[in-house]
Scaffold this active site. Structure first.
Site, short mmCIF file in Angstrom:
data_model
loop_
_atom_site.label_atom_id
_atom_site.label_comp_id
_atom_site.label_asym_id
_atom_site.label_seq_id
_atom_site.Cartn_x
_atom_site.Cartn_y
_atom_site.Cartn_z
N GLU A 69 1.55 -0.64 -5.05
CA GLU A 69 0.73 0.53 -5.38
C GLU A 69 1.57 1.78 -5.61
O GLU A 69 2.09 2.21 -4.59
CB GLU A 69 -0.37 0.82 -4.36
CG GLU A 69 -1.33 1.91 -4.36
CD GLU A 69 -2.19 2.21 -3.48
OE1 GLU A 69 -3.41 2.42 -3.76
OE2 GLU A 69 -1.72 2.24 -2.17
N ASP A 127 0.75 -1.22 0.08
CA ASP A 127 0.04 0.16 0.07
C ASP A 127 0.85 1.17 -0.01
O ASP A 127 1.83 1.39 0.59
CB ASP A 127 -0.91 0.04 1.30
CG ASP A 127 -1.72 1.33 1.37
OD1 ASP A 127 -2.30 1.55 0.58
OD2 ASP A 127 -1.64 1.94 2.18
#
Length: 695
Positions: free
Chosen positions: A376, A340
């Site tokens: 990401e 993330d």
């Protein structure tokens, strides 16, 4: 109970069959107390007797799995220097393998008195916070083996442990919303029927429900608020032992040939900024774990939008992350990670640094470097959008794929060149640093944003349920409601929406790269226009199995079979438009059947095109070393409002073609599809895709 000196390594609490060794890092500490709790919550404290290299450690005979514990750190409390030691705060072990309970956001959990952030709060937090748990390292893995599915054979299903299974009628009620529910045979059978080879689980590291959400009767549903990087979230366990239940889930999925990829949040923690609670890292060694502002260390640098960022240039932070990754790979046997806001991991100082120490550590690590690593590739800091800029070992969520495919199917002008690049693996992003199309994790929807159904049903977000006056969530949805905002009974609008969903799914599965499907999109899942359900731990966000759209589900199964059955849709190398055995490996055509020229690519209003994929041009060996010989296909795209006549390319590309897929005709039988001859003209319905196979 007499404490022995014990060992400084490994960090955490480790049971050896006779007792438990405790080891914890703190450079700021002057003294560290180990706190043990019995079943009635009574606390016994022991000073850790030794410190080596700022690791405090001790061994207690007779301490067994299931023991609850925490730490109290004695040392300076000088926020102006970035030091926040306070022994009245019970601290979690950063290396705890399991955590018990929840925090209740009592004032005692904070280092200051409410209303005066510069004060010191000495209330005891122990009755109000979580506790670390000693776990048993033993588990019968049997003959478990990781599937090790190569990227070019991978189909990813992004899923939420609770949201996917909470409403499934065939899963026992006590197992719904849990690791056991995901491992249930009915769930595994469903995933395999979709052609899924890997589940990418939204955060399952122990996380905290934010105070401002709890006060509004909401919860942190998504889980991007980690407090324990080694502990599976206890709220997803049906039984008393989340570690054993998680391992059993992995074992069951592996047995079905399905990999487990974890969405991990190593960029920040749940302690937030200087106004947040003191739960673990802040009280242990605030200045070592977090990026503090240079001009005033009371405050935190924040490139994540969550209040803090981990200090990626500190060796103990890097060790924590690498130890966590190795633990989940070796002990919990997961098959990969999705990072993330991964751009934050590359910020050693201020700018995103592709050569940051974290990536160097991953590159040389003999364990972590061998699993799937997916970034990401952005954060909210300056220069944070880094799609295409991660090192060669990494794949990336390709946000440009999502945007281009959405723009093409909603009719945006001038999108054709970008659409073509995304369809063929995004060589403009990945080829220059030696990566392949498999570096591109392709998706049109994910947990963040509209569902597939809502993408074709809403022009604007409708997030009122979140209690933030619809200000939260992105406004850049690139969606199209097909003529009506929200639910309608109009059969023409609904028919167009279903066709648009099939268009988006077909483009996703038949593009070069790795397709990723968001859970429930194949079932027609809706969030009623909410594009930010991070706080909706309820039926708004959960998958409704009783409302499944079987036509869309069957369509996904067709696409998955086409993707897995034909190597031309999942090439391991980029297409170049060069001739192989007399024909190009790829060729683009106008609707009139003429090969695209530079002038054709620059026509801003063009929205119809076809592409030839030459199966004879595949020269890549399979895993047995045999050369793959595949069928050739022509994909025909019409994003126009009107039907378009298309002419097949000339004889050089094949005399006879069979229509195997038509998004305007979802019930088409691929075995008896319409036969079309070379140079023949045929009609493609408005806003639809046809796929033809060369006979």
């Amino acid at each position: 109970m007499h404490m022995w000196p014990g060992d400084a390594q490994p960090l955490g609490a480790h049971f050896d069959g006779a007792g438990t060794n405790f080891a914890i890092f703190s450079e700021a500490a002057e003294r560290v107390e180990l706190c043990l709790f019995d079943q009635d919550g009574r606390e016994t404290r022991h000073d850790l007797p030794e410190a080596d290299g700022f690791v405090w450690h001790g061994y207690l005979p007779g301490i067994m799995p299931g023991q609850h514990y925490g730490y109290r750190v004695h040392g300076p409390y000088e926020p102006e220097r970035g030091i926040r030691c306070n022994p009245s705060k019970l601290l979690l072990d950063p290396y705890a393998r399991a955590l018990h309970g929840e925090m209740d956001w009592d004032e005692a959990c904070f280092g200051y008195t409410f209303g005066d952030e510069d004060s010191r709060n000495d209330l005891d937090s122990a009755p109000h916070t979580m506790r670390s748990v000693v776990v048993s390292p033993y588990f019968d893995w049997g003959d478990d083996r990781p599937p090790r599915t190569p990227y070019h054979e991978t189909v990813i299903y992004e899923a939420h442990v609770k949201g996917l299974t909470m409403l499934h009628p065939d899963i026992p009620e006590e197992q719904r919303g849990t690791y056991a529910g995901l491992a249930h045979p009915v769930m595994i059978d469903y995933l395999t029927s979709l052609g899924v080879t890997a589940v990418e689980l939204m955060p399952i590291h122990q996380f905290v429900h934010d105070d401002h959400l709890v006060k509004k009767g909401l919860r942190n549903y998504w889980g991007y608020n980690t407090i324990g990087f080694f502990a599976p979230h206890n709220g997803y366990a049906a039984g008393p032992d989340p570690v054993l239940e998680f391992k059993a889930m992995v074992k069951a999925l592996h047995e079905a040939g399905i990999e487990v990829i974890l969405d991990v949040v190593y960029n920040h923690t749940a302690e937030g900024n200087h106004m947040g609670p003191t739960l673990s890292f802040r009280g242990l060694d605030n200045a070592s774990y977090y990026r503090l502002t240079d001009e005033d260390p009371r405050y935190y640098m924040d490139t994540t939008g969550t209040g803090n960022s981990l200090l990626m240039r500190n060796p103990h932070v890097l060790q924590l992350i690498m130890d966590s990754l190795r633990y989940w790979t070796t002990e919990m046997r997961v098959d990969g990670f999705r990072f993330d806001l991964a751009a934050t991991l590359a910020r050693q100082f201020h700018e995103v640094d592709r050569l940051a120490a974290f990536f160097d550590l991953v590159q040389q690590d003999p364990v972590v470097s061998r699993v799937k690593l997916i970034a990401e590739p952005w954060d909210v800091g300056e220069g944070g959008y880094q799609v295409g800029n991660f090192p060669p070992l990494w794949s990336e969520w390709n946000g440009k794929f999502r945007d281009s495919i959405r723009d093409f199917w909603r009719g945006s002008p001038g999108i054709m060149p970008d659409f073509a690049s995304r369809l063929t693996g995004s060589s403009d992003l990945y080829a220059d640093d030696g990566r392949s199309p498999m570096a591109s994790i392709n998706f049109v929807t994910c947990h963040d944003g509209f569902t597939l159904n809502d993408l074709v049903s809403y022009n604007h977000k409708h997030n009122d349920a979140n209690g933030e006056a619809n200000r939260d969530g992105t406004d850049d949805n690139r969606s199209w409601n097909c003529g009506f905002e929200g639910v309608t009974e109009d059969p023409q609008v609904n028919g167009l929406r279903e066709r648009q969903k099939r268009n988006l799914l077909t483009t996703l599965f038949l593009s070069q790269g790795v397709p990723m499907l968001a859970h429930g999109d194949e079932l027609g899942r809706t969030q009623r226009g909410n594009n930010n359900v991070y706080c909706q731990d309820n039926e708004l966000a959960w998958v409704h199995w009783d409302a499944a759209h079987e036509t869309t589900t069957d369509w996904v199964r067709k696409l998955a079979a086409l993707h897995s059955g034909h190597a031309v849709f999942r090439r391991r190398r980029f297409l170049h438009g060069r001739k192989v055995r007399g024909m190009k490996d790829i060729a683009w055509f106008t609707p009139g059947g003429r090969e695209m020229s530079d002038d054709d690519w620059s026509v801003g209003f063009a929205n119809a095109i076809s592409v030839f994929l030459n199966g004879d041009a595949i020269q890549e060996p399979d895993r047995r070393g045999e050369r793959i010989v595949g069928d050739s296909f022509l994909m025909v795209f019409n994003a126009d409002d009107d039907p378009q006549p298309f002419t097949l390319p000339p004889d050089a590309f094949g005399e006879n073609w069979l229509k195997v897929l038509d998004t305007a005709d979802p019930l088409l039988d691929a075995d008896t599809g319409m036969s079309i001859k070379s140079s023949e003209t045929f009609t493609v319905e408005s806003r639809s895709v046809q796929v033809l196979r060369r006979v």
